[in-house]
Design a protein around this motif. Structure first.
Motif, PDB file in Angstrom:
ATOM      1  N   ARG A  94       0.843  -1.195   0.000  1.00  0.00           N
ATOM      2  CA  ARG A  94       0.000   0.000   0.000  1.00  0.00           C
ATOM      3  C   ARG A  94       0.881   1.249   0.000  1.00  0.00           C
ATOM      4  NH1 ARG A  94      -3.116  -0.492   4.894  1.00  0.00           N
ATOM      5  NH2 ARG A  94      -4.452  -1.840   3.629  1.00  0.00           N
ATOM      6  N   VAL A  95       0.554   2.153  -0.888  1.00  0.00           N
ATOM      7  CA  VAL A  95       1.185   3.472  -0.860  1.00  0.00           C
ATOM      8  C   VAL A  95       0.090   4.493  -0.596  1.00  0.00           C
ATOM      9  CG1 VAL A  95       2.552   5.190  -2.113  1.00  0.00           C
ATOM     10  CG2 VAL A  95       2.891   2.750  -2.581  1.00  0.00           C
ATOM     11  N   THR A  96       0.246   5.255   0.469  1.00  0.00           N
ATOM     12  CA  THR A  96      -0.688   6.341   0.760  1.00  0.00           C
ATOM     13  C   THR A  96       0.043   7.641   0.487  1.00  0.00           C
ATOM     14  OG1 THR A  96      -1.647   4.973   2.501  1.00  0.00           O
ATOM     15  CG2 THR A  96      -2.243   7.296   2.489  1.00  0.00           C
ATOM     16  N   SER A  97      -0.465   8.392  -0.480  1.00  0.00           N
ATOM     17  CA  SER A  97       0.210   9.620  -0.903  1.00  0.00           C
ATOM     18  C   SER A  97      -0.669  10.826  -0.610  1.00  0.00           C
ATOM     19  CB  SER A  97       0.509   9.581  -2.411  1.00  0.00           C
ATOM     20  OG  SER A  97       1.398   8.527  -2.694  1.00  0.00           O
ATOM     21  N   GLU A  98      -0.056  11.827  -0.042  1.00  0.00           N
ATOM     22  CA  GLU A  98      -0.781  13.068   0.221  1.00  0.00           C
ATOM     23  C   GLU A  98      -0.318  14.126  -0.759  1.00  0.00           C
ATOM     24  OE1 GLU A  98      -0.655  14.559   4.331  1.00  0.00           O
ATOM     25  OE2 GLU A  98      -0.824  16.549   3.406  1.00  0.00           O
ATOM     26  N   THR A 134      -4.976  16.134  -0.127  1.00  0.00           N
ATOM     27  CA  THR A 134      -5.838  14.988  -0.426  1.00  0.00           C
ATOM     28  C   THR A 134      -5.009  13.701  -0.379  1.00  0.00           C
ATOM     29  OG1 THR A 134      -7.219  16.352  -1.856  1.00  0.00           O
ATOM     30  CG2 THR A 134      -7.413  13.965  -2.127  1.00  0.00           C
ATOM     31  N   GLU A 135      -5.609  12.663   0.210  1.00  0.00           N
ATOM     32  CA  GLU A 135      -4.894  11.404   0.369  1.00  0.00           C
ATOM     33  C   GLU A 135      -5.326  10.395  -0.704  1.00  0.00           C
ATOM     34  OE1 GLU A 135      -5.304   8.932   4.124  1.00  0.00           O
ATOM     35  OE2 GLU A 135      -3.579  10.206   4.619  1.00  0.00           O
ATOM     36  N   TYR A 136      -4.363   9.793  -1.353  1.00  0.00           N
ATOM     37  CA  TYR A 136      -4.633   8.761  -2.350  1.00  0.00           C
ATOM     38  C   TYR A 136      -4.023   7.445  -1.893  1.00  0.00           C
ATOM     39  CZ  TYR A 136      -5.647  12.826  -5.236  1.00  0.00           C
ATOM     40  OH  TYR A 136      -6.168  13.997  -5.717  1.00  0.00           O
ATOM     41  N   VAL A 137      -4.794   6.369  -2.032  1.00  0.00           N
ATOM     42  CA  VAL A 137      -4.303   5.051  -1.630  1.00  0.00           C
ATOM     43  C   VAL A 137      -4.155   4.187  -2.878  1.00  0.00           C
ATOM     44  CG1 VAL A 137      -4.748   2.989  -0.248  1.00  0.00           C
ATOM     45  CG2 VAL A 137      -5.437   5.244   0.603  1.00  0.00           C
ATOM     46  N   PHE A 138      -3.019   3.536  -2.977  1.00  0.00           N
ATOM     47  CA  PHE A 138      -2.683   2.744  -4.155  1.00  0.00           C
ATOM     48  C   PHE A 138      -2.162   1.402  -3.640  1.00  0.00           C
ATOM     49  CE2 PHE A 138       0.548   1.994  -7.639  1.00  0.00           C
ATOM     50  CZ  PHE A 138      -0.379   1.729  -8.627  1.00  0.00           C
TER      51      PHE A 138
END
Lengths: 125, 125
Positions: free
Chosen positions: B84-88, B92-96
């Motif tokens: 899991r990569v959680t990018s801000e 806004t937070e994006y989960v990949f």
């Protein structure tokens, strides 16, 4: 070359797990094309065609098996999925959680399968 | 051909995630061999060599990233792992959460990477 739809791939993967639960080696082999290859585990000799693939699943017929799809990722004409097989053999439960990578033909039949696992993984949770 | 040890492969995968967290595109590219290939996502054009691979990771440099290794399976000189990569980005937070399949040379450097994900997967949990 056209590509099988994600839905078609998802259906085959779901059916693959269902046939493991049904302990049907022949039913699983039917999901593969005639010239399909299987490398299980990755790094071992590649099996090709029904006669070589079928024995891989024969052990399922002497156990009671439950399956659970943990993660499925579909991209192009391929899928990678993490799943759990819980097998009961003579009263003892074994848990197996590989990541399989499959390629599919246009009809959603499996053209290749490569299974990622190692001996310690066979019982991890 | 000899094979990298599972420990060496695990170290590279761990470092790959650490360098994603560090937002270091160059650091990630250093984990690849000079002639490595990357197919991200599976089904797209294959990138080869540092010049083609580096831009893939450039976007990380403008976001704050957290990673979590969810599952790692090592077999032969390959690994499949779900992470899991959680990018801000701009609040806004994006989960990949892709499944990556990598091959490694004897020193544990990445010789190929193929990423399994599709657009809807980019935000699943």
């Amino acid at each position: 070359m056209s590509t099988p739809t994600p839905d078609r791939i998802r259906t085959t993967v779901t059916e693959y797990l269902r046939r493991i639960e049904a302990s049907s080696a022949a039913g699983i082999a039917d999901l593969y094309t005639d010239t399909a290859t299987v490398e299980d585990p990755v790094g071992s000799d590649v099996r090709k065609g029904r006669e070589e693939i079928l024995p891989l699943y024969a052990a399922l017929e002497s156990s009671r098996n439950k399956t659970e799809l943990l993660t499925l990722k579909i991209a192009g004409n391929e899928a990678a999925f993490h799943f759990r097989v819980t097998s009961e053999v003579a009263g003892t439960e074994y848990v197996f959680e590989p990541i399989d990578v499959m390629t599919f033909d246009d009809d959603g039949r499996i053209t290749s399968m490569r299974a990622f696992w190692s001996a310690p993984d066979a019982s991890d949770s």
